[in-house]
Design a protein around this motif. Sequence first.
Motif, PDB file in Angstrom:
ATOM      1  N   ALA A  94      39.179  40.242  49.784  1.00 27.17           N
ATOM      2  CA  ALA A  94      40.179  40.874  50.673  1.00 27.17           C
ATOM      3  C   ALA A  94      39.604  41.022  52.075  1.00 27.17           C
ATOM      4  O   ALA A  94      40.286  40.728  53.071  1.00 27.17           O
ATOM      5  CB  ALA A  94      40.606  42.226  50.111  1.00 27.17           C
ATOM      6  N   ASP A  98      40.775  38.678  55.151  1.00 24.24           N
ATOM      7  CA  ASP A  98      41.690  39.581  55.845  1.00 24.24           C
ATOM      8  C   ASP A  98      43.081  39.535  55.207  1.00 24.24           C
ATOM      9  O   ASP A  98      44.090  39.286  55.867  1.00 24.24           O
ATOM     10  CB  ASP A  98      41.764  39.245  57.339  1.00 24.24           C
ATOM     11  N   SER A 100      45.547  41.391  51.807  1.00 20.51           N
ATOM     12  CA  SER A 100      45.711  42.619  51.027  1.00 20.51           C
ATOM     13  C   SER A 100      44.952  42.506  49.713  1.00 20.51           C
ATOM     14  O   SER A 100      44.581  41.408  49.277  1.00 20.51           O
ATOM     15  CB  SER A 100      47.195  42.861  50.741  1.00 20.51           C
ATOM     16  N   TRP A 102      46.265  42.946  46.912  1.00 20.65           N
ATOM     17  CA  TRP A 102      47.161  42.196  46.034  1.00 20.65           C
ATOM     18  C   TRP A 102      46.948  40.688  46.191  1.00 20.65           C
ATOM     19  O   TRP A 102      46.827  39.964  45.199  1.00 20.65           O
ATOM     20  CB  TRP A 102      48.622  42.569  46.307  1.00 20.65           C
ATOM     21  N   GLN A 103      46.898  40.212  47.446  1.00 21.13           N
ATOM     22  CA  GLN A 103      46.667  38.791  47.677  1.00 21.13           C
ATOM     23  C   GLN A 103      45.285  38.375  47.163  1.00 21.13           C
ATOM     24  O   GLN A 103      45.123  37.303  46.591  1.00 21.13           O
ATOM     25  CB  GLN A 103      46.796  38.460  49.162  1.00 21.13           C
TER      26      GLN A 103
END
Length: 144
Positions: A94, A98, A100, A102-103
């Motif tokens: 994360a 850069d 989230s 979640w990503q």
Amino acid sequence: MSRTLKERFFHALGFEALAVTIVSPLAAWAMDKPLFQMGALAIMLSTVAMLWNMVYNAGFDRLFPNGRQSWLLRIVHALAFEGGFILIGLPIAAWMLDVSLWQALLLEIGFFLFFLPYTVVYNWLYDTLRAKWQRKAHPVSSEQ
């Protein structure tokens, strides 16, 4: 025969070098990120994973000292290793990309889907080759 620190390093380095070579271009394409950025993340995660690999496998070998494990035990080995590494790698991914959490989690799931079978196959192959190397280095004489 138990594994030396040198052998553990060789095992982990081979595992990580092959993985970075395979995963970096695929992840860059899937995430639509520059290869350099994904390569930097892969090297960072690889370095952390190498340390985790050595610590984790030293503990695993103490619990299961037999050098050749069943497929079921290798699958459990891989699941536990990857689960622990997701927890370690999530904040790193994360931060470096850069994105989230979640990503980063979705990326980690993608890595997991690659690394689970890769870990099982790599370790099975390594164990098989190691046993052959040891037989060649320490042949058992058939003469009595």
